[in-house]
Design an enzyme around this catalytic site. Structure first.
Site, PDB file in Angstrom:
ATOM      1  N   ASN A   1     -19.530 -40.774 -15.982  1.00  0.00           N
ATOM      2  CA  ASN A   1     -17.486 -40.370 -17.168  1.00  0.00           C
ATOM      3  C   ASN A   1     -17.916 -42.255 -17.793  1.00  0.00           C
ATOM      4  OD1 ASN A   1     -16.327 -41.506 -15.317  1.00  0.00           O
ATOM      5  ND2 ASN A   1     -15.071 -39.396 -15.410  1.00  0.00           N
TER       6      ASN A   1
ATOM      7  N   TYR B   1      -6.813 -39.524  -0.982  1.00  0.00           N
ATOM      8  CA  TYR B   1      -7.472 -40.150  -1.368  1.00  0.00           C
ATOM      9  C   TYR B   1      -8.724 -39.376   0.208  1.00  0.00           C
ATOM     10  CZ  TYR B   1     -11.484 -43.054  -0.558  1.00  0.00           C
ATOM     11  OH  TYR B   1     -13.280 -43.870  -0.663  1.00  0.00           O
TER      12      TYR B   1
ATOM     13  N   GLY C   1       0.829 -47.517   4.330  1.00  0.00           N
ATOM     14  CA  GLY C   1      -0.488 -46.898   4.405  1.00  0.00           C
ATOM     15  C   GLY C   1      -1.987 -47.475   5.443  1.00  0.00           C
TER      16      GLY C   1
ATOM     17  N   ALA D   1     -16.080 -40.944  -8.037  1.00  0.00           N
ATOM     18  CA  ALA D   1     -14.545 -40.703  -6.978  1.00  0.00           C
ATOM     19  C   ALA D   1     -13.943 -41.686  -7.979  1.00  0.00           C
ATOM     20  CB  ALA D   1     -14.925 -40.495  -6.096  1.00  0.00           C
TER      21      ALA D   1
ATOM     22  N   ILE E   1     -20.392 -49.386  -6.235  1.00  0.00           N
ATOM     23  CA  ILE E   1     -21.352 -48.916  -4.901  1.00  0.00           C
ATOM     24  C   ILE E   1     -23.168 -49.319  -5.151  1.00  0.00           C
ATOM     25  CG2 ILE E   1     -21.881 -48.124  -2.270  1.00  0.00           C
ATOM     26  CD1 ILE E   1     -19.181 -48.540  -2.200  1.00  0.00           C
TER      27      ILE E   1
ATOM     28  N   ARG F   1       1.679 -52.866   3.121  1.00  0.00           N
ATOM     29  CA  ARG F   1       1.473 -52.393   1.968  1.00  0.00           C
ATOM     30  C   ARG F   1       1.565 -51.219   2.535  1.00  0.00           C
ATOM     31  NH1 ARG F   1      -4.526 -53.024  -0.867  1.00  0.00           N
ATOM     32  NH2 ARG F   1      -5.503 -51.897   1.007  1.00  0.00           N
TER      33      ARG F   1
ATOM     34  N   PHE G   1     -21.562 -40.988  -6.184  1.00  0.00           N
ATOM     35  CA  PHE G   1     -20.712 -41.884  -5.560  1.00  0.00           C
ATOM     36  C   PHE G   1     -19.181 -41.773  -6.467  1.00  0.00           C
ATOM     37  CE2 PHE G   1     -24.273 -44.166  -5.210  1.00  0.00           C
ATOM     38  CZ  PHE G   1     -24.535 -45.292  -3.879  1.00  0.00           C
TER      39      PHE G   1
END
Ligand code: UFG
Length: 325
Positions: free
Chosen positions: A32, A141, A278, A75, A12, A276, A73
Site C-alpha cells: 500500500n 507488535y 519494554g 506490517a 526487508i 526505553r 512482510f
C-alpha cells in the site's frame, strides 16, 4: 518460481525482492506504499498497490497472479507505537494477515513465508534463544505477529497451508540499491549514522545500567542480505515451521557505536538517556535450526561489515528515498 510478495517497498521486503529477481524469479509486489517507498520496489518486479485491510484487492490479485508461493512482510513494526495504539497493530498485522490467509485458501496457494520476530518470545529466560522457547510477547507488535503465526498453524493442520515463520532478530545493513529509511527512524544503526552524517548532534543511549558487561543492551544484528537469503532457501525447500534468524552473537549498544566510529571516522557524541520502556537487556538468537535445516549461513556476520554497508547506503542516500508517499 512466481512469488507474490507483500510489503516489497519496505526495508526487508525491498532487499528480498531484489535477491529474488537476481535469481530469476518472477515477483509481484503487493503493497500500500503507506510506510515504504515506491523507489524501493525493484523495477524488475510488478507492483500492485493495494491494502491488506480490505479483503478484495488481495483476493483478486492472488487469483490473477496464481503464485507458487507467498512471502508476507507487509506490517507495522514499531514496538513503541504498538504500545500506544494496540488496535492499529491488530487491525493491520492480524486483520490484514487474515485477509491474506483467506486469499491463499481461496486460491489454493499453500506455501507462505511469514515475516515474524523474536519479539514473539518476549523476555527470554535463557540465551541464546531457540525456537522451542515459550512465546510470551510483551507488546502488541509481538502479539500481533504471534496471532498470525497461530492462525497459520491451525490452517496448516486443517487445510494443508505450508507456513514458514522466520523470526528475525535485528535487521540491519543494506545492499548497494536498497537500505533503511523509516520515518520516524527508531533503530540504532541508522540513528547513529545520522550523527555521522551531521543530521543530528548526538545519539541517545537508552540506558547504561542494564545487567550486561558495559551496561547497555545487547542485540543480535543480522544483515538484510542474510535475512533475504533465508527467505529464498525456505521457498526452495519443502519445510514448514519456525526458524530464528540471527548470527548467534550479541553486540551491545556501546559496541555498535564504537563500530560506527571506526567505520565512519566520526566521533559520534552520545547522550545517556533513560531506558526505553519494554527493551529487554539481551536478545541473542540460537539459529542452529536454520543452519541445519535450511542450510543457511550468515555471510555478513561481522559487525563492521554490516555498519560499512549501511554507511555506504546512507552516504549515497542522505535523505533516504527521494519521494516518500
Ligand atoms: N537504541 C538506543 N538509541 C537509539 C535507538 C536504539 O540506545 O537511538 C537501543 C535500544 O534501546 C535497544 C538497541 O539500541 O537497546 C536496539 O534498538 P532498535 O530500536 O534498533 O531495535 P530493537 O531491538 O528495539 O527492535 C528490534 C526490531 C523490532 C523487534 C525487536 C524485538 O526492530 O522490530 O527487535 O525485540 F520487534
Amino acid at each position: 518460481m512466481k512469488i507474490l510478495l507483500t510489503g516489497g517497498s519496505g526495508y526487508i521486503g525491498s532487499v528480498t525482492t531484489e535477491l529474488l529477481c537476481n535469481d530469476g524469479h518472477e515477483v509481484v509486489v503487493f503493497d500500500n506504499l503507506e510506510r515504504g517507498h515506491r523507489e524501493a520496489v525493484d523495477p524488475r518486479a510488478r507492483l500492485v498497490v493495494g491494502d491488506l485491510r480490505e479483503p478484495r484487492p488481495i483476493r483478486e490479485t492472488m487469483q490473477a497472479v496464481q503464485p507458487d508461493a507467498v512471502v508476507h512482510f507487509a506490517a507495522y513494526a514499531l514496538v513503541g507505537e504498538s504500545m500506544q495504539n494496540p488496535l492499529q497493530y491488530f487491525e493491520n498485522n492480524v486483520g490484514g494477515g487474515l485477509h491474506l490467509l483467506s486469499a491463499l485458501l481461496h486460491t489454493g496457494v499453500k506455501k507462505i513465508i511469514f515475516s515474524s520476530t523474536c519479539a514473539t518470545y518476549g523476555e527470554p529466560a535463557v540465551l541464546p534463544m531457540t525456537e522451542d522457547l515459550p512465546q510470551r510477547p510483551t507488546n502488541p507488535y509481538g502479539e500481533s505477529k504471534l496471532m498470525l503465526e497461530t492462525a497459520l498453524r491451525w490452517e496448516q493442520q486443517r487445510r494443508g497451508i505450508q507456513p514458514v515463520f522466520l523470526r528475525y532478530f535485528n535487521a540491519c545493513g543494506a545492499t548497494e540499491k536498497y537500505g533503511e529509511d523509516h520515518e520516524p527512524e527508531t533503530h540504532l544503526i541508522p540513528n547513529v549514522l545520522k550523527v555521522a552524517l551531521g543530521q543530528t548532534p548526538a545519539v541517545p543511549v537508552f540506558g547504561d545500567d542494564y545487567p550486561t558487561p558495559d551496561g547497555t543492551c545487547i542485540r543480535d544484528y543480522i544483515h538484510i542480505v542474510d535475512l533475504a537469503r533465508a527467505h529464498i532457501l525456505a521457498l526452495e525447500q519443502d519445510v514448514t515451521g519456525p526458524f530464528n534468524l540471527g548470527t548467534g552473537t550479541g553486540f551491545s549498544v556501546q559496541q555498535v557505536i564504537d563500530a560506527c566510529r571506526e567505520v565512519t571516522g566520526h566521533d559520534i557524541p552520545v547522550h545517556i538517556s533513560p531506558r526505553r520502556p519494554g527493551d529487554p537487556p539481551s536478545l541473542v538468537a540460537g539459529a542452529e535450526k536454520a543452519k541445519r535445516v535450511l542450510g543457511w549461513a550468515p555471510q555478513f556476520a561481522e559487525l563492521k561489515t554490516i555498519v560499512r554497508h549501511a554507511w555506504e547506503w546512507h552516504q549515497a542516500h542522505p535523505q533516504g528515498y527521494a519521494g516518500r508517499e
